[in-house]
Design a protein around this motif. Structure first.
Motif, mmCIF file in Angstrom:
data_model
loop_
_atom_site.group_PDB
_atom_site.id
_atom_site.type_symbol
_atom_site.label_atom_id
_atom_site.label_comp_id
_atom_site.label_asym_id
_atom_site.label_seq_id
_atom_site.Cartn_x
_atom_site.Cartn_y
_atom_site.Cartn_z
ATOM 1 N N PHE A 132 -20.925 13.086 30.389
ATOM 2 C CA PHE A 132 -21.053 13.641 31.728
ATOM 3 C C PHE A 132 -20.441 15.038 31.884
ATOM 4 C CE2 PHE A 132 -16.932 11.671 32.646
ATOM 5 C CZ PHE A 132 -16.393 12.447 33.656
ATOM 6 N N ILE A 133 -19.353 15.328 31.143
ATOM 7 C CA ILE A 133 -18.795 16.684 31.272
ATOM 8 C C ILE A 133 -19.678 17.722 30.549
ATOM 9 C CG2 ILE A 133 -16.837 18.160 30.637
ATOM 10 C CD1 ILE A 133 -14.990 16.017 31.631
ATOM 11 N N PHE B 21 -22.581 18.262 32.698
ATOM 12 C CA PHE B 21 -22.206 19.021 33.899
ATOM 13 C C PHE B 21 -22.250 20.515 33.591
ATOM 14 C CE2 PHE B 21 -19.598 20.962 37.097
ATOM 15 C CZ PHE B 21 -19.717 20.167 38.222
ATOM 16 N N LEU B 22 -21.691 20.890 32.413
ATOM 17 C CA LEU B 22 -21.687 22.305 32.016
ATOM 18 C C LEU B 22 -23.110 22.853 31.901
ATOM 19 C CD1 LEU B 22 -18.896 22.148 29.289
ATOM 20 C CD2 LEU B 22 -18.784 23.422 31.420
ATOM 21 N N GLN C 17 -24.627 23.097 35.318
ATOM 22 C CA GLN C 17 -23.972 24.183 36.050
ATOM 23 C C GLN C 17 -24.559 25.526 35.618
ATOM 24 O OE1 GLN C 17 -21.556 23.915 38.416
ATOM 25 N NE2 GLN C 17 -21.651 26.122 38.682
ATOM 26 N N GLY D 111 -27.822 26.211 37.043
ATOM 27 C CA GLY D 111 -27.851 26.270 38.506
ATOM 28 C C GLY D 111 -28.437 25.014 39.123
ATOM 29 N N LEU D 112 -28.251 23.891 38.447
ATOM 30 C CA LEU D 112 -28.892 22.657 38.922
ATOM 31 C C LEU D 112 -27.894 21.586 39.381
ATOM 32 C CD1 LEU D 112 -31.754 22.330 36.282
ATOM 33 C CD2 LEU D 112 -31.949 22.993 38.684
ATOM 34 N N ILE D 113 -26.621 21.971 39.502
ATOM 35 C CA ILE D 113 -25.671 21.010 40.062
ATOM 36 C C ILE D 113 -26.004 20.813 41.542
ATOM 37 C CG2 ILE D 113 -23.231 20.824 40.802
ATOM 38 C CD1 ILE D 113 -23.698 19.913 37.967
ATOM 39 N N ASN D 114 -25.830 19.586 41.986
ATOM 40 C CA ASN D 114 -26.137 19.220 43.373
ATOM 41 C C ASN D 114 -27.613 19.422 43.725
ATOM 42 O OD1 ASN D 114 -25.456 18.125 45.836
ATOM 43 N ND2 ASN D 114 -25.078 20.121 46.764
ATOM 44 N N ALA E 216 -24.758 10.226 39.096
ATOM 45 C CA ALA E 216 -25.020 10.460 40.522
ATOM 46 C C ALA E 216 -23.723 10.795 41.257
ATOM 47 C CB ALA E 216 -25.669 9.225 41.138
ATOM 48 N N LEU E 217 -22.644 10.193 40.806
ATOM 49 C CA LEU E 217 -21.359 10.425 41.459
ATOM 50 C C LEU E 217 -20.839 11.833 41.175
ATOM 51 C CD1 LEU E 217 -19.197 8.745 43.068
ATOM 52 C CD2 LEU E 217 -18.034 8.461 40.903
ATOM 53 N N VAL E 218 -21.109 12.325 39.965
ATOM 54 C CA VAL E 218 -20.509 13.589 39.535
ATOM 55 C C VAL E 218 -21.430 14.787 39.765
ATOM 56 C CG1 VAL E 218 -19.539 14.826 37.543
ATOM 57 C CG2 VAL E 218 -19.081 12.402 37.815
ATOM 58 N N VAL F 142 -24.176 15.233 41.885
ATOM 59 C CA VAL F 142 -24.662 15.580 43.230
ATOM 60 C C VAL F 142 -23.632 15.139 44.263
ATOM 61 C CG1 VAL F 142 -27.116 15.473 42.676
ATOM 62 C CG2 VAL F 142 -25.954 13.414 43.420
ATOM 63 N N HIS F 143 -23.562 15.866 45.361
ATOM 64 C CA HIS F 143 -22.547 15.493 46.335
ATOM 65 C C HIS F 143 -22.974 15.645 47.793
ATOM 66 C CE1 HIS F 143 -21.840 19.795 46.504
ATOM 67 N NE2 HIS F 143 -21.587 19.815 45.217
#
Lengths: 280, 425
Positions: free
Chosen positions: A126-127, A130-131, A134, A137-140, A217-219, A221-222
């Motif tokens: 997941f980390i 995430f990178l 990020q 540009g696709l976080i959240n 989903a928890l990490v 998108v928020h």
């Protein structure tokens, strides 16, 4: 050897007990979820607990449906799960066919790599993911979540379809080739129509994986516009306070789509599992 | 089948327009224990953005998800501009070097008539600077069943000796009740509550400098022995070894226990669901321990605001905090939370009807003023937070209660473990 009547009776009794235990094991949690969703908060905490609601209420459902963001979360889940399902089935089919049918260098390695990719635990990924998201540009965003889910659904679908395609006689490909069909035409016009049950199974499993997924989903998108229902449910746990009624009502609502799909596709699932997983 | 496939494809295509739209200022707030409060803060953040001409996104993060999300965001170099965490964690992020000092805003808060509860400030200080701002006070009172006490002819306990006597009498009169619902598992509640018992008996984790660990003392051993004795006689139920953070809430809310220690979330639940139980409940200070060093040790904490060092909008981030802490606006938030958050401004505890007119909150002002923080008698520190996270106190209690180790040996083991954690810091 013919069994005696007493042996038959014992066999039936054992089978019946086994079925009852299996049913209880499977259905008791669902029963408890449904019953709890129909209780008032005070009754949920009653001692001894009640097996049926003393005063059934739909208030928890009303709150979940009309006074919370839960319907939006379910819609987000559906959007993400459908996209993941479609892409996984298409990519999985295109990747599985050459591995199952064609001879090329690295075929075995590719097949094993696919299984290994599926077996990597999400908690390790997941980390790094995430990178990646990020930087893209696709976080959240739901698109980002779809991409993240594809990392485990595509290997899974490919692996399942490799097994399924191997159960289809090669002579069909050869006949199509003789008739002048290209590889892609053979796949689309000959193999895939026969592989419908297998496709149904992988699509269903991809959908279920994406529908139920929690950690990413928890990490990743928020916001309320992107959050899926699994992450949304955590909002009903406030420190040491659990809003049990709403949690259970929301869970019942979330079960419904999966239940409908499983009932509708039951025939395909049984055929697909029997042909693909067992023989493959 | 083709129609279905087309429908699915069209649905998937609808995803394409969804690309990232980063806000000018991103704020991550912990859930405020009710939806109305979360909605109110969200609305305030939006309004703040409009007034300032920027796009502000307020994200409500469940308490159990904040640490993981922050870890991922910090690792990716994309933390939110402003974020909320529970008090002791401020030390951790300050030590990581990812936060901005906020002394100027703390000074503004202190200048409000009546000031702030200074007891919370030490939690947010790191290297002489305020790296966070306490935004409320977490008071952890004892909940006591007045009806059960009345039945056995006793008053609410003022000392731990009173509590044990009352528990024995209640157990005798009501064999179905397990009197003292003290969580003894490895849940966070267990770590906090067991510290309160030890501190009440006069034990301390650190000396005043915060450098020397002083857990192994006759007072700590006496506190451990007290817990062991109640556990052995059944006035603390054996099931407490398996409770999670909600275990004592559930036990109290179902009427299965006469006393427990908890933040006012139990009070909130009773106001909404069980007025009868509420009428039979008193929220009282933590009982006083024995001997000259005995005291009522209430361990306080707080949620805090932090600002990311890498924020591109430090002025906007600080402006948001000033906006949040403006007394009239802040009072509205506290009133909406409904008792789970005590205001950081003592003047509001004394003036707000929620606290002034509700007998259940009568002791809260005093408890907030005199509350101790984790790491007592030293200041809060990253070492104290690491010891808390390592769950050393509850592990030592379990060695005593489950493995039968004598209290003095369990305390000595805890001291050695704490020193080991401290030396690794």
């Amino acid at each position: 050897m013919v069994k005696s009547s007493s042996e038959l009776i014992v066999g039936r009794v054992v089978t019946t007990i086994g079925v009852i235990v299996a049913l209880f094991w499977s259905l008791a949690p669902i029963y408890w979820i449904v019953v709890t969703s129909l209780k008032t908060s005070r009754e949920i905490y009653a001692v001894p607990p009640t097996l049926l609601p003393a005063r059934p209420t739909l208030a928890n459902f009303a709150t979940a449906l009309f006074n919370s963001k839960f319907p939006q979360f379910v819609l987000n889940s559906a959007t993400v799960a459908i996209a993941v399902t479609v892409i996984s089935a298409v990519v999985g089919g295109l990747a599985a066919y050459p591995i199952a049918r064609m001879q090329f260098k690295g075929r075995g390695v590719a097949a094993r790599a696919i299984v290994m990719a599926y077996l990597l635990p999400p908690s390790l990924l997941f980390i790094p993911l995430f990178l990646v998201l990020q930087n893209l540009g696709l976080i959240n965003t739901k698109t980002g979540l779809v991409l993240a889910y594809l990392t485990f659904t595509v290997p899974f679908c490919t692996w399942m379809l490799i097994g399924y395609f191997r159960t289809i006689p090669k002579e069909l490909d050869e006949a199509a080739t003789v008739d002048g069909a290209t590889r892609l035409q053979t796949l689309l016009k000959v193999i895939l129509p026969i592989a419908k049950p297998g496709l149904a199974v992988v699509a269903l499993f991809a959908f279920t994986h994406a529908w139920n997924e929690f950690l990413y989903a928890l990490v990743f998108v928020h916001s309320n516009d992107t959050k899926t229902f699994t992450a949304g449910l955590t909002g009903l746990i406030m420190g040491d306070t659990f809003i049990w009624g709403q949690l259970m009502a929301s869970s019942v609502i979330a079960i419904v789509p999966i239940l409908i799909i499983y009932i509708g596709a039951q025939r395909y699932i049984v055929e697909g599992l029997a042909a693909g997983s067992v023989k493959g | 089948m083709k129609k279905l496939a087309m429908t699915l494809l069209v649905s998937a295509a609808t995803l394409l327009p969804f690309t990232a739209q980063a806000a000018d200022l991103t704020i991550w707030g912990l859930q405020a224990f009710n939806q109305q409060a979360d909605d109110l803060i969200t609305e305030m953040a939006t309004q703040f953005g409009k007034e300032r001409g920027i796009d502000v996104e307020y994200v409500v993060v469940p308490g159990n998800a904040m640490t993981e999300r922050l870890a991922a965001a910090l690792q990716a170099g994309a933390p939110p501009d402003v974020f909320m965490q529970v008090g002791p964690q401020a030390q951790y992020y300050a030590k990581l070097g990812v936060t901005l000092p906020l002394d100027d805003i703390l000074a503004t808060m202190r200048a409000v008539p009546g000031g702030i509860y200074e007891s919370t400030v030490s939690q947010v200080m790191y290297d002489g600077k305020a790296h966070a701002l306490p935004l409320e006070v977490d008071i952890v009172p004892m909940f006591a069943r007045t009806d059960l006490l009345k039945d056995v002819g006793m008053e609410v306990p003022k000392t731990w000796a009173d509590l044990r006597t009352a528990s024995q009498a209640i157990l005798k009169a009501n064999p179905g009740i397990t009197p003292f619902g003290m969580t003894l598992s490895s849940a966070n509640d267990a770590e906090s509550f067991s510290r309160m018992v030890v501190l009440s008996f006069g034990g301390e984790m650190f000396d005043k400098t915060g450098k020397t660990i002083t857990w192994n003392s006759p007072e700590t051993v006496a506190a451990y022995q007290y817990i062991a004795d109640m556990f052995a006689e059944g006035t603390i139920p054996r099931s407490t070894l398996t409770w999670d953070d909600a275990g004592n809430n559930t036990a109290y809310q179902t009427g299965r226990t006469a006393f427990t220690i908890n933040p006012p979330s139990i009070y909130q639940w009773m106001t909404q669901n069980d007025p009868d139980l509420l009428a039979d409940t008193a929220m009282i200070p933590i009982p006083v321990g024995p001997g000259e060093k005995g005291r009522s040790a209430n361990l306080i904490s707080s949620f805090s605001w932090l600002v990311s060092k890498d924020t591109k909008r430090p002025d906007d981030a600080k402006a948001w905090l000033n906006h949040f802490f403006e007394p009239a606006r802040y009072e509205e938030i506290i009133a909406t939370v409904g008792g789970r958050w005590l205001p950081i401004y003592p003047a509001q505890t004394q003036s707000m009807p929620l606290f002034k007119d509700t007998p259940a909150f009568a002791n809260f002002d005093e408890m907030a003023r005199n509350g101790l923080v984790d790491g007592h008698a030293g200041p809060p520190s990253a070492t104290a937070a690491a010891i808390f996270n390592a769950k050393i106190v509850t592990q030592s209690l379990q060695r005593m209660l489950v493995d039968g180790e004598p209290a003095d040996k369990a305390v000595a083991w805890a001291q050695a473990e704490m020193e080991r954690v401290a030396s690794a810091q």
